[in-house]
Every structure is written in structure tokens, then in C-alpha cells.
Design a protein around this motif. Structure first.
Motif, PDB file in Angstrom:
ATOM      1  N   LYS A  16       0.864  -1.082  -0.156  1.00  0.00           N
ATOM      2  CA  LYS A  16      -0.411  -0.345   0.179  1.00  0.00           C
ATOM      3  C   LYS A  16       0.911   1.447   0.316  1.00  0.00           C
ATOM      4  O   LYS A  16       1.732   1.503   0.775  1.00  0.00           O
ATOM      5  N   ASN A  76      -2.490   3.660  -0.819  1.00  0.00           N
ATOM      6  CA  ASN A  76      -3.580   2.362  -1.382  1.00  0.00           C
ATOM      7  C   ASN A  76      -2.895   1.140  -2.137  1.00  0.00           C
ATOM      8  O   ASN A  76      -3.070   0.506  -2.262  1.00  0.00           O
ATOM      9  N   ASP A  77      -2.255   1.589  -3.467  1.00  0.00           N
ATOM     10  CA  ASP A  77      -1.867   0.885  -4.284  1.00  0.00           C
ATOM     11  C   ASP A  77      -1.073   0.239  -4.080  1.00  0.00           C
ATOM     12  O   ASP A  77       0.177   0.727  -3.445  1.00  0.00           O
ATOM     13  N   CYS A  94       3.415  -0.133  -4.907  1.00  0.00           N
ATOM     14  CA  CYS A  94       4.742   0.502  -6.062  1.00  0.00           C
ATOM     15  C   CYS A  94       5.780  -0.443  -5.419  1.00  0.00           C
ATOM     16  O   CYS A  94       6.035  -1.229  -4.810  1.00  0.00           O
ATOM     17  N   PRO A 113       3.811   4.115  -8.745  1.00  0.00           N
ATOM     18  CA  PRO A 113       2.250   3.235  -8.469  1.00  0.00           C
ATOM     19  C   PRO A 113       1.704   2.227  -9.634  1.00  0.00           C
ATOM     20  O   PRO A 113       2.223   2.899 -10.666  1.00  0.00           O
ATOM     21  N   THR A 142      -4.048  -0.839 -11.176  1.00  0.00           N
ATOM     22  CA  THR A 142      -4.636  -2.065 -10.022  1.00  0.00           C
ATOM     23  C   THR A 142      -5.859  -2.054  -9.538  1.00  0.00           C
ATOM     24  O   THR A 142      -5.949  -0.764  -9.155  1.00  0.00           O
ATOM     25  N   THR A 143      -5.759  -3.007  -8.815  1.00  0.00           N
ATOM     26  CA  THR A 143      -6.775  -3.498  -7.939  1.00  0.00           C
ATOM     27  C   THR A 143      -6.313  -3.699  -7.055  1.00  0.00           C
ATOM     28  O   THR A 143      -7.398  -4.451  -5.688  1.00  0.00           O
ATOM     29  N   ASN A 144      -5.338  -3.412  -6.283  1.00  0.00           N
ATOM     30  CA  ASN A 144      -4.937  -4.004  -4.955  1.00  0.00           C
ATOM     31  C   ASN A 144      -4.972  -3.470  -4.131  1.00  0.00           C
ATOM     32  O   ASN A 144      -3.742  -3.376  -2.451  1.00  0.00           O
ATOM     33  N   TYR A 145      -6.272  -3.000  -4.141  1.00  0.00           N
ATOM     34  CA  TYR A 145      -6.526  -2.366  -2.471  1.00  0.00           C
ATOM     35  C   TYR A 145      -6.434  -3.024  -1.455  1.00  0.00           C
ATOM     36  O   TYR A 145      -6.517  -2.409  -0.105  1.00  0.00           O
TER      37      TYR A 145
END
Length: 1000
Positions: free
Chosen positions: A268, A271-272, A274, A299, A303-306
Motif C-alpha cells: 500500500k 492504497n496501490d 508500488c 504506483p 491496479t486493484t490491490n487495495y
């Protein structure tokens, strides 16, 4: 101070084990996702990779493992126990064991590779573990929400305030100096082995994990800050190998992870996910993944890796990220995508005499100098195209002139003046420039095709060239120019302006013409090479790899690299030479495609070569998606061989686990095997080979299929083996194998087969015997008819002619006996009598030939002789008796025995002066006996002169192998005895076949 210098030097050293490329932006990594719809479990909280390559993961939905293709839920032994029903933590030991702790029951167990589950700490005696560290002295350090623990054989020690630790700890790590670090809720602690106490080293603002970078530094990592912990203060401290907890695949982290190159992966930011490149990490000790983070953080857009829960690097250097909905994998692409600040792709690309590669963007009149491992550098000179002269000098083709750069010198080559509407020279839109060493060719929108010779531009009409030219390339000699016309013909303009046409195989529309070591022409239907005065078409197992080739490069090692519509094709030097020697053989190749980072297709529209090689071994490709780069000297290879695993053996009726001594039901004929191999980098490229010893003579290539099928199996012992190769052709060190047996049913045993063979033979014999009986019966019927007729004729001859002649002979013989011995009449009549007797013998022989001998044939003949003689000697009594079971004698025995008996009877009647003559026939089982006895005057043992009857009897007896005895007593009579063994005397009586068989 010295320790900090050592750490800085170590940070600057390159990593020997290649992992993810330090300068790759996150969006240029190869990313693959597996969601719940693909079988991936959601809400993964812990991951690990065991020695066999399987990726293990656990969470609320159970324990799973993944081979790169299929997710498999694993049910542990004793899982019906609620305390064991959910695994909350897993770690993989290098020995192949999987360590795990239970979400509800805590404890610590080991799942061995053979499937056996062993408890190290019983359930309830240790809270759910969140991290493990294996000390070199054999101790196991564990942390959980209930504190820190040291586990020794048979002993679990809780570490608390007495050892300087709080009750709430989150992580434990052992660094390369052997120091033990523990992260608590508010501080990081360092263990003093001498005192057995922990000392707080750094305060923490929040829950924190511990991670290790490749340079040996331990970092505290949370969602606010990632910071390196202090190095040892002892100058004599030396680093050892990384602890097991830092090995790839050991276990996942929940905040961040360093890969083997030193890149920092954070879940995170804020959030994303990196990535901080390794050079940035090596130059600092603090990284802040917050909104105000420095520009080096990259970043991942879109992407949806929250909700990334865990991150892991496996043994193949892939990065795995667990999300709420499944699993993501990031890995290097072998081909790097290079982005230049242009709205469109490149048009032309060349490598100059210094080994530098240049790329042009005609839509922005921009030229870029490409650099391996760095951003492209734009040249200030505007140009539409880039090219080189025959000597390799760089040519920048602009709107009004061509700029030539060579060894620091710049020369301008002006275009011919073409006035525009205003009368001023107008700008030229160049489409292509080629220097063949004698002519500088220019193709432009305003100029058409022209060439500069000796400083003067000349029109196309001045040159002996084809009317239609699709592609052109300079030859290997000055003044040579190869030209493809598009009608399956390639023409060569030589240094003497002579034009020679060479027909080429059907390659379709030309897409590339190259003159490196070989002259090659390519089209949308294939590729041909100029070999010994003609173009020869090359073939490949996949014809598409040789289609639409627009780039062709030869590296210093002789390998060929072809840029085409299917991707980048690599042909090794030896394979290329083999194809030129025999073009009919398929060309061996290696394809770099989408899985390797090749995006788009090779550029065809510009008609310029789409592949160039620079001095550093970087291969630059022009594709419809942009510029791609491949380092041909350091191609990333997967050095981890897959480990093949047999999953099951299946018949039509049941499935069987792989285990020693496996025996299938008798009569099993159809068998199939399922197998897999955990290879996570490119699982779709894994290839398998299998072999069934006892059925296959060699390895069978299964491609990517993970099952093998066999039908019509025979009983016997078998051994099935399977091996796997990764995407780079690295095969399993040892194939997986299973031994099994298919027992024979009764009908498959050798005994049954032998019985069948005997039964078949018996049946054939019975058929033969039956046929023989039928044929024999028919023949016997015919013979009976013939014999009946022959016997009728024989009876007629015997009863009439022979009997009459015999009577005449007897009477004449009696009359002759009355004559004196020295009478002339006696001598004449004796000759007549002998002739008559010969005639009678011949007649009897003919009668014998006409009829078969009866059982009483000998008796009949003896009675006939006695009846005839009794007429001449009426006072003699005659008797014939037979004892034993009458048995037919053999035909030739009948004749000889009858003649001997008749001669004895005649002697008795004519010479013995006997009153009584007796004949005895004895048909004994072992011997036949004939006795002729009289009570006459007896006879001399030596035959009288002129009488040969006794001599004849002895000769006949000897001829049939019989014993003949003649006994005589003067005044008391004589006896003649004939003895003959049964085997020689009796005619063989045919017995039933079963009696003959068992009598053998």
C-alpha cells in the motif's frame, strides 16, 4: 562507522541471482491474476512455497496449493477436529516440510512431503503463530498475539517481561550476523545472547513487520515508514548466509518485501501497490510510502490491490500478491518495452559504426539514441529517418538535407532543388535512404527514386533497375544492390551496373530483404535464403514463425534473430547452418512471444528493417506497440527445474493413490495417469514426457497435456515415469515414477493358454480322425464289394479247376508209386507230376491274390489236402483240432504255414504207412504252434536222395522266422512242430484310438 561503510559497499554490489529488473516500472512487469472464478481461494492471509515448487496458501476458505495451473484444496489428517479445521499460518522449510499453526487451536505442526502430519507443539499449548525464525543452534523462535516463544525439543518457553519483551509482539527475524530481532507493538527489540535479554532499539508508531534486503540490512516496515535497523557496532562482525526466514518461498510478508535484486515491493502506497527501485533503496535507509512520497515511487495505474493481504517471492523470482479476491503474480518480461515521448511508433532504426542504435519518429521529426538500462536520449537535430552509409556513418535524413556524422565530423548532403509553388525550394518528405557504397539512393514523395553518384543526383532512368521495386538493401560489396520486385523475383544490381534476376520461391508480398552473412528475402508467406546461386525456401514446424519477417540480425556468436508477425525468433548458429545444408529439414528455433513481453507485431508499414543490434548486445525491435529491447548477452532464464509429481492412477472402474506395491484388479486393460509439475513462472509453457516401461520403447512427448492414456494393457509388471521441462527446456532432475502390476485373470494365465492350445490340437485331431473314419468306411465299403467278387471268382477256381487237377495229380501220383524206381515211365510221369504240382501252386497263388485270408484259412487248406489224400489212402484216420482264440494270420504267414503243413501231411500219407494222422493248431496269445503227428513207421532224419520236402519245410520256416522241429521214433511215428511268435504270426487287429493311446 566502519560497519556503515561495509553496508554501503555491500549495497552497491550487483546481485548474482537475477530476479526482477531494477529499472522496470510496475506496469511493465508481466502480471497475471487468478480470481475466485479461476479456482483461487479468497482472503488469503499466508503463503509459502515448498521445495517441490508448490505454492501453498491459507485463509478462511481452507488450505490450498497451486501448481501454476490448478488450485487444489488440501484436507489435513484429523481435520475433523475443530481445532485443526482452519490453518492460520504456514511457512516452508528448505527440507520440504510445511510448518503450520491453526487459527482456532494454535499449536505448531509439520506436514511432511509424504503427507504425514506431525505435531511439534500440541494444540492449546501455543497461540496461533504469526512468524517463525529458525536459529542455527536448533531453537525455533515464534511470535503470536500471545507473545514470543522459544521452542526447543520437548520444551516451549514463553518470553515476556523477564526477558524484556512486551506481551504483544508481531514479528521475529534473524539477520546474517545471527542477531535476533523482535517487533513489538511499540518498539523493535534486539536479543542479547550473552544476557538472554531483549533491548528496545527503536520506537514504533504502529504495528510493524521486519524484512531483510539483499545487502543484509533488517528493516522495520509499516504503512507509514520503512526504515533500516542499526548495523552491528562490532567492527569484527561478519555477515553469513541469509537465515531461512529470508529465503525465497519461506513465507509471505504483510507490509512489504525486498526481491532478490533489492527492489522494494510495498502493498500500500498508501492504497496501490508500488515498487521502489533497488538503486534508490541502496542509497537510503528510510522510505516513506505516503502521499508525500518522493518521485521514485512508481504506483501501478489501474491496479486493484487495495486489499493486498500478503506478498511473497518464490524460488523462480516471481512476486505473488494475495488479494481479497484471489492471487496476482508479477514477473520480469524478457523483452523490455521502451517508451519514447511520441504519439506514434518509430519509423526507421539503425546502428552506426560506433555500435550505437538510433530510432526516428517521422511524425515529430525526432531522433532518439537508445541506451540499454536507461531512458532514450533525444537528439537535437530534427530528422524524419535515420540510416547509415556503406561504411556505417550515421545519416540523419531531414527535410532539406542529409546530415552525415562520422568520427566527430558533420557533413551536410543537400537534396536537389525542387521549386515549390512560390518558386522557393520545397521541403522533401523522405521515405527511405540506402547507400550501397557507389550510389546514395533516396526515395521521396517529391523526388521519386533518385541516386547520388560522384556528388550529383541522377534520376531513376539513368540506372539499369527494375520498373517495380518493393524493397532494396545494399549488398556486401560496394556497388551491389539487392531489390525485391514483388513478383517472386529478387534482382541484383552489381558494381558494373549489370542486373541479374533470381527467381525466388513463393514467399508472398515481400516484408524484408537482408544482406548480412547471407542474403535473405522474407514475405508474408515465408522466408528464403540465397544458397549457391538460387533462393531456397526454409521450413519450420510452425510455418507462421517464418512469415512477415521484417527484421534480421546476426549476433557475434552467429545466432540469428528474426523479428516477425509471430514474435521474436531465435535460431542458434548450428541450427541455421544445418537448415542451409538441408533446407527441407524444419528449422529449429526459439520463439519469444507475448509470454516473454513481446507486445504488438513486427512493423511492416515503413518497410525499414525492424531489428538492430548495438555494441552492448542489446537487440532493439520495432513493433506496432513501440520499441522493445532484449539483452542477448544476458537473457533471463529460469534455472529452476520443475519437479514432476504423479497425482493418480485410474482405470475404468476406480482411481488409486500413488503408493509402493500398487496392484490393479486382474483384467484391467485401460489405464490412465494424471500428473503435474509445479512451475510458476510460465506454467502454460511446461512440457511433459512420459514412458511406460513394459509398453513404450522411448519417451513419449505429451506437450502440455497432464494425463497419459493406455489401452489394451496385458498382465504384467510395469513402471510409469514422467518428467517435466520448464519454458527454457530445463528438465526435471529425476522423473516421478510408480511401479504397479496387473495380475492375470484365469483366462490370461499361461496354463489357460496352454489348455486352449491343447484343446485346439485335440479338436483338430478329432476332426482329422472323424474324417479319416468316414473316408475309411467308404473305402472299406468299396473294398468289400471288390473282395466279394474276387472271393466268388476264387471259390469257383478252387472248387472246380484246382480240385479237379489236384485229384488227377493224386491218382497219377498213386499210379506212379506202383512203378519201379528205375522205370523210364516213372521218370517221365514224375516230370509231368512236378509240372502239374507247379500249376496247382500257381493257381492257388492266384486264388490267394483274389481273396483275403479267413481266420481258418490254414485249417481249410490242411483239410483240403487231407481230403484229397484220403481217397488214395482210405484206411488212414485223419483228425484236426484247434485250441485258443482263432486269430487271423498275416497273409504271407498263411501261405508259408499252409505249405509246411501240407507237405507234412503229404509225407505222412505217402511215406509213413500210418494208421492215424493228427494235426493240432494252437492260437496262444504269445505264440502260434502247428503240430503234424502220425503213428507210422518213422523216418530217417536225413532226407532221402531225390526227396526235398523236409528241406523245403525248413527253408520256409526260416523265411518267416519260425522254429521247426522234426521228431521221429522208428516204429512209433513222427511229428513236425512249427512255432512262430505272435508278433510275427498274427495280423494286427485295429483297436480304438483311446485304447491304442493308453496302451503306449
Amino acid at each position: 562507522m566502519l560497519s556503515r561503510i561495509v553496508l554501503l559497499l555491500l549495497a552497491l554490489l550487483p546481485c548474482l541471482a537475477r530476479a526482477l529488473t531494477p529499472h522496470t516500472p510496475l506496469h511493465d512487469y508481466n502480471r497475471a491474476s487468478w480470481l475466485t472464478k479461476d479456482g483461487a481461494p479468497p482472503e488469503i492471509v499466508s503463503m509459502a512455497q515448498t521445495k517441490d515448487g508448490w505454492l501453498w496458501m491459507t485463509g478462511p476458505y481452507g488450505l490450498h496449493r497451486f501448481d501454476g495451473v490448478r488450485f487444489e484444496k488440501v484436507r489435513l489428517p484429523l481435520a475433523e477436529n475443530t481445532a485443526r479445521s482452519r490453518v492460520g499460518f504456514i511457512r516452508a522449510h528448505p527440507d520440504g516440510d510445511l510448518w503450520l499453526s491453526y487459527f482456532y487451536g494454535g499449536g505448531l505442526s509439520v506436514l511432511h512431503p509424504n503427507g504425514k502430519l506431525e505435531d511439534i507443539v500440541s494444540i492449546g499449548k501455543l497461540p496461533t503463530v504469526s512468524q517463525l525464525a529458525f536459529d542455527d543452534n536448533g531453537d525455533i523462535w515464534a511470535v503470536s498475539h500471545g507473545g514470543a516463544f522459544r521452542i526447543q525439543p520437548g520444551k516451549v518457553q514463553r518470553l515476556g517481561a523477564e526477558q524484556g519483551l512486551p506481551g504483544d509482539v508481531h514479528d521475529v527475524r534473524i539477520d546474517r550476523y545471527g542477531r535476533i530481532w523482535v517487533a513489538g507493538a511499540q518498539a523493535v527489540y534486539l536479543y542479547d545472547r550473552a544476557s538472554g535479554k531483549f533491548e528496545a532499539v527503536r520506537e514504533l508508531p504502529m504495528r510493524t513487520s521486519l524484512i531483510e534486503s539483499p545487502d543484509g540490512r533488517i528493516w522495520s516496515a509499516n504503512f507509514q515508514k520503512i526504515e533500516a535497523l542499526p548495523a552491528p557496532t562490532d567492527p569484527a562482525a561478519r555477515m553469513a548466509a541469509p537465515n531461512l526466514s529470508s529465503a525465497p518461498g519461506f513465507g509471505s510478508d504483510w507490509v512489504a518485501r525486498f526481491d532478490r535484486d533489492g527492489n522494494l515491493w510495498q502493498l500500500k502506497c498508501p492504497n496501490d501497490m508500488c515498487v521502489t527501485p533497488a538503486p534508490v533503496v541502496a542509497s537510503t535507509s528510510v522510505i516513506i510510502p505516503a502521499p508525500q512520497a518522493p518521485a521514485q515511487l512508481k504506483p501501478a495505474p489501474g491496479t486493484t490491490n487495495y486489499a493486498g493481504n500478503a506478498i511473497l517471492e518464490d524460488r523462480e523470482h516471481n512476486i505473488w500478491v494475495a488479494t481479497l479476491d484471489g492471487l496476482d503474480r508479477y514477473r520480469d518480461n524478457r523483452l523490455q518495452r521502451i517508451r519514447i515521448s511520441s504519439s506514434r511508433t518509430a519509423s526507421s532504426m539503425v546502428t552506426d559504426d560506433t555500435g550505437q542504435t538510433w530510432v526516428s519518429d517521422p511524425f515529430n521529426a525526432a531522433v532518439w539514441r537508445m541506451k540499454g538500462g536507461a531512458e532514450p536520449e533525444r537528439d537535437p537535430t530534427p530528422a524524419f529517418l535515420v540510416s547509415t552509409d556503406f561504411g556505417g556513418a550515421l545519416l540523419l535524413v531531414g527535410a532539406y538535407d542529409i546530415e552525415r556524422r562520422h568520427q566527430g565530423k558533420v557533413e551536410k548532403i543537400a537534396y536537389p532543388a525542387i521549386p515549390g509553388p512560390d518558386g522557393k525550394p520545397q521541403a522533401i518528405e523522405p521515405w527511405g535512404v540506402t547507400d550501397d557504397g557507389k550510389r546514395l539512393w533516396l526515395m521521396g514523395k517529391q523526388t521519386g527514386l533518385i541516386a547520388r553518384v560522384n556528388g550529383q543526383w541522377l534520376p531513376r532512368a539513368k540506372f539499369n533497375i527494375p520498373k517495380r521495386i518493393v524493397l532494396g538493401v545494399a549488398g556486401n560489396k560496394p556497388g551491389q544492390m539487392w531489390m525485391a520486385t514483388g513478383d517472386n523475383t529478387v534482382e541484383l544490381l552489381d558494381e558494373n551496373d549489370k542486373l541479374t534476376a533470381y527467381p525466388s520461391p513463393i514467399i508472398g508480398t515481400p516484408t524484408g530483404l537482408f544482406s548480412e552473412e547471407d542474403t535473405v528475402v522474407a514475405g508474408d508467406q515465408g522466408l528464403a535464403v540465397f544458397i549457391e546461386g538460387s533462393f531456397q525456401l526454409l521450413t519450420a514446424t510452425d510455418p507462421e514463425v517464418l512469415q512477415e519477417i521484417s527484421g534480421f540480425v546476426v549476433t557475434p556468436d552467429g545466432d540469428r534473430w528474426l523479428n516477425g508477425g509471430k514474435g521474436l525468433v531465435h535460431v542458434r548458429h548450428a541450427d541455421w547452418k544445418a537448415a542451409l545444408t538441408n533446407p527441407e529439414l524444419p528449422l529449429r528455433f526459439e520463439l519469444f512471444g507475448l509470454r516473454d513481453g513481446y507486445v504488438g507485431k513486427a512493423m511492416l508499414f515503413s518497410r525499414h528493417p525492424s531489428a538492430r543490434l548495438d555494441k552492448d548486445g542489446n537487440l532493439w525491435l520495432s513493433s506496432t506497440a513501440g520499441i522493445l529491447r532484449l539483452d542477448t548477452r544476458a537473457i533471463p532464464r529460469n534455472a529452476v527445474a520443475p519437479i514432476a509429481k504423479l497425482e493418480g492412477l485410474h482405470t475404468g472402474a476406480a482411481s488409486y493413490k500413488i503408493q509402493p506395491g500398487l496392484a490393479l484388479p486382474p483384467g484391467s486393460t485401460n489405464v490412465n495417469f494424471t500428473y503435474t509439475a509445479a512451475s510458476l513462472r510460465q506454467p502454460e509453457a511446461v512440457r511433459f514426457q512420459y514412458r511406460l516401461d513394459g509398453a513404450d520403447s522411448d519417451w513419449q512427448d505429451a506437450g502440455s497435456r497432464r494425463a497419459a492414456y493406455y489401452t489394451n494393457m496385458s498382465p504384467g509388471a510395469y513402471r510409469f515415469r514422467v518428467r517435466a521441462a520448464n519454458e527454457d527446456g530445463l528438465w526435471s532432475e529425476q522423473p516421478a515414477a510408480v511401479d504397479f502390476e496387473i495380475p492375470a485373470t484365469f483366462t490370461q494365465t499361461p496354463w489357460f493358454k496352454a489348455i486352449c492350445v491343447l484343446a485346439a490340437a485335440l479338436l483338430l485331431y478329432l476332426l482329422y480322425w472323424y474324417r479319416l473314419r468316414i473316408v475309411t468306411a467308404r473305402l472299406e465299403e468299396r473294398m468289400e464289394v471288390r473282395l466279394a467278387e474276387r472271393e466268388r471268382i476264387a471259390r469257383t477256381l478252387h472248387d472246380t479247376f484246382l480240385q479237379s487237377v489236384q485229384g488227377v495229380v493224386l491218382r497219377l501220383d498213386a499210379a506212379v508209386d506202383t512203378l519201379p524206381d528205375d522205370s523210364a515211365a516213372r521218370k517221365s510221369l514224375s516230370a509231368v507230376l512236378n509240372s502239374a504240382r507247379d500249376s496247382i501252386s500257381e493257381g492257388r497263388a492266384q486264388v490267394h491274390e483274389l481273396r483275403s485270408a479267413d481266420v481258418d484259412e490254414v485249417e481249410s487248406r490242411l483239410r483240403d489236402v487231407a481230403a484229397l489224400l484220403s481217397a488214395s489212402y482210405p484206411g488212414v484216420q485223419f483228425a484236426l483240432a484247434a485250441s485258443g482264440a482263432r486269430t487271423a494270420l498275416q497273409p504271407h504267414i498263411v501261405d508259408e504255414v499252409s505249405e509246411i503243413g501240407c507237405e507234412a501231411v503229404r509225407n505222412a500219407y505217402q511215406h509213413a504207412q500210418a494208421a492215424q494222422i493228427e494235426i493240432q493248431l494252437n492260437y496262444a496269445p504269445q505264440q502260434f504252434t502247428l503240430v503234424v503227428r502220425d503213428n507210422g513207421k518213422g523216418m530217417s532224419p536225413a532226407p532221402a536222395q531225390g526227396h526235398w520236402g523236409l528241406v523245403g519245410m525248413r527253408e520256409r520256416a526260416a523265411r518267416i522266422g519260425a522254429a521247426l522241429e522234426v521228431n521221429s521214433t522208428p516204429g512209433q511215428g513222427s511229428s513236425v512242430t512249427l512255432m512262430l511268435s505272435a508278433a510275427r504270426a498274427y495280423a494286427g487287429k485295429k483297436q480304438p484310438w483311446w485304447r491304442r493311446w493308453f496302451s503306449k
